[in-house]
Motif scaffolding. Structure first.
Motif, PDB file in Angstrom:
ATOM      1  N   ARG A   5       8.565 123.768  32.875  1.00 31.02           N
ATOM      2  CA  ARG A   5       7.929 122.458  33.072  1.00 31.02           C
ATOM      3  C   ARG A   5       9.016 121.402  33.103  1.00 31.02           C
ATOM      4  O   ARG A   5      10.072 121.563  32.512  1.00 31.02           O
ATOM      5  N   THR A   6       8.736 120.314  33.765  1.00 30.22           N
ATOM      6  CA  THR A   6       9.676 119.198  33.783  1.00 30.22           C
ATOM      7  C   THR A   6       9.455 118.333  32.551  1.00 30.22           C
ATOM      8  O   THR A   6       8.387 118.369  31.918  1.00 30.22           O
ATOM      9  N   TRP A   7      10.469 117.524  32.234  1.00 30.15           N
ATOM     10  CA  TRP A   7      10.303 116.559  31.140  1.00 30.15           C
ATOM     11  C   TRP A   7       9.141 115.627  31.449  1.00 30.15           C
ATOM     12  O   TRP A   7       8.387 115.245  30.563  1.00 30.15           O
ATOM     13  N   ALA A   8       8.994 115.264  32.716  1.00 24.96           N
ATOM     14  CA  ALA A   8       7.913 114.347  33.107  1.00 24.96           C
ATOM     15  C   ALA A   8       6.544 114.938  32.776  1.00 24.96           C
ATOM     16  O   ALA A   8       5.653 114.220  32.312  1.00 24.96           O
ATOM     17  N   SER A   9       6.360 116.243  32.990  1.00 24.14           N
ATOM     18  CA  SER A   9       5.054 116.833  32.692  1.00 24.14           C
ATOM     19  C   SER A   9       4.820 116.923  31.185  1.00 24.14           C
ATOM     20  O   SER A   9       3.702 116.727  30.722  1.00 24.14           O
ATOM     21  N   TRP A  10       5.872 117.192  30.410  1.00 24.43           N
ATOM     22  CA  TRP A  10       5.746 117.198  28.947  1.00 24.43           C
ATOM     23  C   TRP A  10       5.360 115.808  28.447  1.00 24.43           C
ATOM     24  O   TRP A  10       4.477 115.656  27.613  1.00 24.43           O
ATOM     25  N   ILE A  11       6.048 114.801  28.966  1.00 18.64           N
ATOM     26  CA  ILE A  11       5.788 113.427  28.532  1.00 18.64           C
ATOM     27  C   ILE A  11       4.397 112.980  28.954  1.00 18.64           C
ATOM     28  O   ILE A  11       3.702 112.293  28.202  1.00 18.64           O
ATOM     29  N   ALA A  12       3.963 113.386  30.136  1.00 20.63           N
ATOM     30  CA  ALA A  12       2.605 113.032  30.591  1.00 20.63           C
ATOM     31  C   ALA A  12       1.552 113.629  29.656  1.00 20.63           C
ATOM     32  O   ALA A  12       0.587 112.950  29.284  1.00 20.63           O
ATOM     33  N   GLN A  13       1.727 114.880  29.250  1.00 16.70           N
ATOM     34  CA  GLN A  13       0.778 115.500  28.325  1.00 16.70           C
ATOM     35  C   GLN A  13       0.819 114.804  26.970  1.00 16.70           C
ATOM     36  O   GLN A  13      -0.216 114.554  26.362  1.00 16.70           O
ATOM     37  N   TYR A  14       2.026 114.480  26.508  1.00 17.70           N
ATOM     38  CA  TYR A  14       2.180 113.769  25.234  1.00 17.70           C
ATOM     39  C   TYR A  14       1.464 112.419  25.299  1.00 17.70           C
ATOM     40  O   TYR A  14       0.780 112.024  24.356  1.00 17.70           O
ATOM     41  N   SER A  15       1.599 111.737  26.409  1.00 17.17           N
ATOM     42  CA  SER A  15       0.980 110.418  26.580  1.00 17.17           C
ATOM     43  C   SER A  15      -0.537 110.481  26.511  1.00 17.17           C
ATOM     44  O   SER A  15      -1.181 109.526  26.060  1.00 17.17           O
ATOM     45  N   ILE A  31       8.672 106.990  15.128  1.00 17.85           N
ATOM     46  CA  ILE A  31       9.629 107.897  15.769  1.00 17.85           C
ATOM     47  C   ILE A  31      11.069 107.465  15.510  1.00 17.85           C
ATOM     48  O   ILE A  31      11.886 108.281  15.075  1.00 17.85           O
ATOM     49  N   PRO A  32      11.439 106.202  15.728  1.00 18.14           N
ATOM     50  CA  PRO A  32      12.835 105.838  15.434  1.00 18.14           C
ATOM     51  C   PRO A  32      13.171 105.940  13.946  1.00 18.14           C
ATOM     52  O   PRO A  32      14.315 106.244  13.596  1.00 18.14           O
ATOM     53  N   MET A  33      12.194 105.713  13.085  1.00 17.93           N
ATOM     54  CA  MET A  33      12.459 105.867  11.654  1.00 17.93           C
ATOM     55  C   MET A  33      12.857 107.306  11.346  1.00 17.93           C
ATOM     56  O   MET A  33      13.806 107.560  10.594  1.00 17.93           O
ATOM     57  N   ARG A  90      11.806 111.815  23.444  1.00 23.95           N
ATOM     58  CA  ARG A  90      11.975 111.479  24.867  1.00 23.95           C
ATOM     59  C   ARG A  90      10.908 110.484  25.316  1.00 23.95           C
ATOM     60  O   ARG A  90      11.170 109.565  26.087  1.00 23.95           O
ATOM     61  N   TRP A  91       9.676 110.685  24.828  1.00 24.89           N
ATOM     62  CA  TRP A  91       8.582 109.773  25.145  1.00 24.89           C
ATOM     63  C   TRP A  91       8.912 108.375  24.633  1.00 24.89           C
ATOM     64  O   TRP A  91       8.706 107.384  25.326  1.00 24.89           O
ATOM     65  N   TRP A  92       9.438 108.279  23.403  1.00 26.48           N
ATOM     66  CA  TRP A  92       9.769 106.987  22.812  1.00 26.48           C
ATOM     67  C   TRP A  92      10.827 106.273  23.650  1.00 26.48           C
ATOM     68  O   TRP A  92      10.694 105.083  23.938  1.00 26.48           O
ATOM     69  N   PHE A  93      11.889 106.997  24.043  1.00 26.67           N
ATOM     70  CA  PHE A  93      12.932 106.374  24.859  1.00 26.67           C
ATOM     71  C   PHE A  93      12.376 105.923  26.211  1.00 26.67           C
ATOM     72  O   PHE A  93      12.712 104.837  26.693  1.00 26.67           O
ATOM     73  N   ALA A  94      11.508 106.727  26.818  1.00 32.03           N
ATOM     74  CA  ALA A  94      10.891 106.333  28.090  1.00 32.03           C
ATOM     75  C   ALA A  94      10.009 105.105  27.892  1.00 32.03           C
ATOM     76  O   ALA A  94      10.003 104.185  28.721  1.00 32.03           O
TER      77      ALA A  94
END
Length: 100
Positions: A5-15, A31-33, A90-94
């Motif tokens: 899977r791409t990072w984009a698909s992982w992030i989309a599911q996470y979102s 997340i940053p904490m 990765r989601w947080w940085f995006a």
């Protein structure tokens, strides 16, 4: 590691599990904490205050994560796949770059 899977698909599911504004807010801080806590706890081998600050940030960050999911009414994604522990950062940085 990404399971074809791409990072984009992982992030989309996470979102999809992070829609409620309060859940988004708790994750924006939690997340940053957690990320900051990890090197602080490692520094704790040489700097005792770093260890305690790291532990405090780690616990508070996770508390925010679980509070957000309680508000959202959905379990954290990492309950179904441990790789979401990495996707969250990765989601947080995006999100901070305005790409989510």
């Amino acid at each position: 590691m990404l399971g074809n899977r791409t990072w984009a698909s992982w992030i989309a599911q996470y979102s999809e599990s992070h829609r409620h504004p309060l859940n988004l807010l708790t994750h924006t801080f939690g997340i940053p904490m957690i990320l900051i806590s990890l090197p602080l706890m490692l520094a704790g081998a040489f700097w005792r205050l770093g260890l305690w600050c790291g532990i405090g940030l780690f616990v508070a960050g996770w508390a925010l994560q679980f509070l957000g999911h309680a508000i959202e009414g959905k379990p954290p994604e990492f309950f179904s796949d441990w790789r979401f522990l990495l996707v969250g950062s990765r989601w947080w940085f995006a999100k901070m770059r305005g790409k989510v």
